[in-house]
Design an enzyme around this catalytic site. Structure first.
Site, short mmCIF file in Angstrom:
data_model
loop_
_atom_site.label_atom_id
_atom_site.label_comp_id
_atom_site.label_asym_id
_atom_site.label_seq_id
_atom_site.Cartn_x
_atom_site.Cartn_y
_atom_site.Cartn_z
CB SER A 140 -0.90 0.02 1.24
OG SER A 140 -1.60 1.25 1.34
CE1 TYR A 153 -3.82 -1.62 5.69
CE2 TYR A 153 -3.25 0.61 5.00
CZ TYR A 153 -3.65 -0.68 4.69
OH TYR A 153 -3.86 -1.02 3.37
#
EC number: 1.-.-.-
Length: 231
Positions: A140, A153
């Protein structure tokens, strides 16, 4: 003949979002696809849209090493080999360090980091033995760009990126390719819960196309990393 005819692919997180888009596109390009994920009903809904003789549903919790080992074994037993593994299973929770939500930290670490490692370790022996195969890990942009609510995250996705970089070095000259794909914001059920609707987002199909690009390069070319952002 389509570009991935008779290639055997395992896709985790295949019940929705990015994983579903990847699995569907690989199948359209001729691959035999094993759909893995926690939700059997969602996986079956995806499978029902594909040719039944070239798709297999295997409910799998990627945080459980034994289930992941069994997933890879079933893929090989069902279709007779293993060529592609896509680590698309992931979890995104808005959890600040200062919120002290240790259970959420553990969950994201288990899914995003351990799940990736478990799948890699299950698939690698076969790929190394045959001197071919392609591991693709969905990381990501958050692994490079941290917000105040994404620290944990982001850390897990940075780990996925680092794992992929390390694997690329470990597997050099073995014939096994490794790719990290880092999307920006993608329009999925996960992101809908955390982001305003007016923010520009990618479509899951955009990430699937990036995966296909990496998979269809000449045998002497390895695409190490792809970053995909909305414009």
């Amino acid at each position: 003949m389509t570009v991935l005819t008779d290639k055997i692919a395992v896709v985790t997180g295949a019940g929705s979002g990015i994983g579903e888009a990847i699995a569907t596109l690989l199948h359209e390009e001729g691959a035999k696809v094993v759909l893995a994920g926690r939700n059997k009903e969602k996986l079956q809904n995806v499978a029902n849209q594909l040719s039944q003789d070239s798709v297999k549903v295997v409910p799998t919790d990627v945080t459980n090493k034994e289930e992941v080992d069994e997933l890879i074994k079933i893929a090989q037993q069902t279709f007779g080999g293993l060529d592609i593994v896509i680590n698309s299973a992931g979890q995104m929770l808005s959890s600040k360090i200062t919120d002290y939500q240790v259970d959420e930290w553990d969950s994201m670490i288990d899914v995003n980091i351990k799940g990736t490692l478990y799948t890699v370790q299950a698939a690698l022996p076969t790929m190394l033995e045959q001197s071919s195969g392609h591991l693709i890990n969905i990381a990501s942009i958050s692994g490079f760009e941290v917000t105040k609510s994404s620290t944990i995250y982001s850390a897990t996705k940075a780990a996925v990126h680092t794992i992929t970089q390390g694997l690329e070095k470990e597997l050099a000259k073995t014939g096994v390719k490794v790719t990290s794909i880092s999307p920006g914001m993608v329009d999925t059920a996960i992101t809908a819960a955390y982001n305003p609707s007016d923010r520009k987002k990618l479509d899951p199909q955009d990430i699937a196309e990036a995966v296909l690009y990496a998979l269809t390069q000449p045998s002497h070319v390895n695409v190490n990393e792809i970053t995909v952002r909305p414009v």
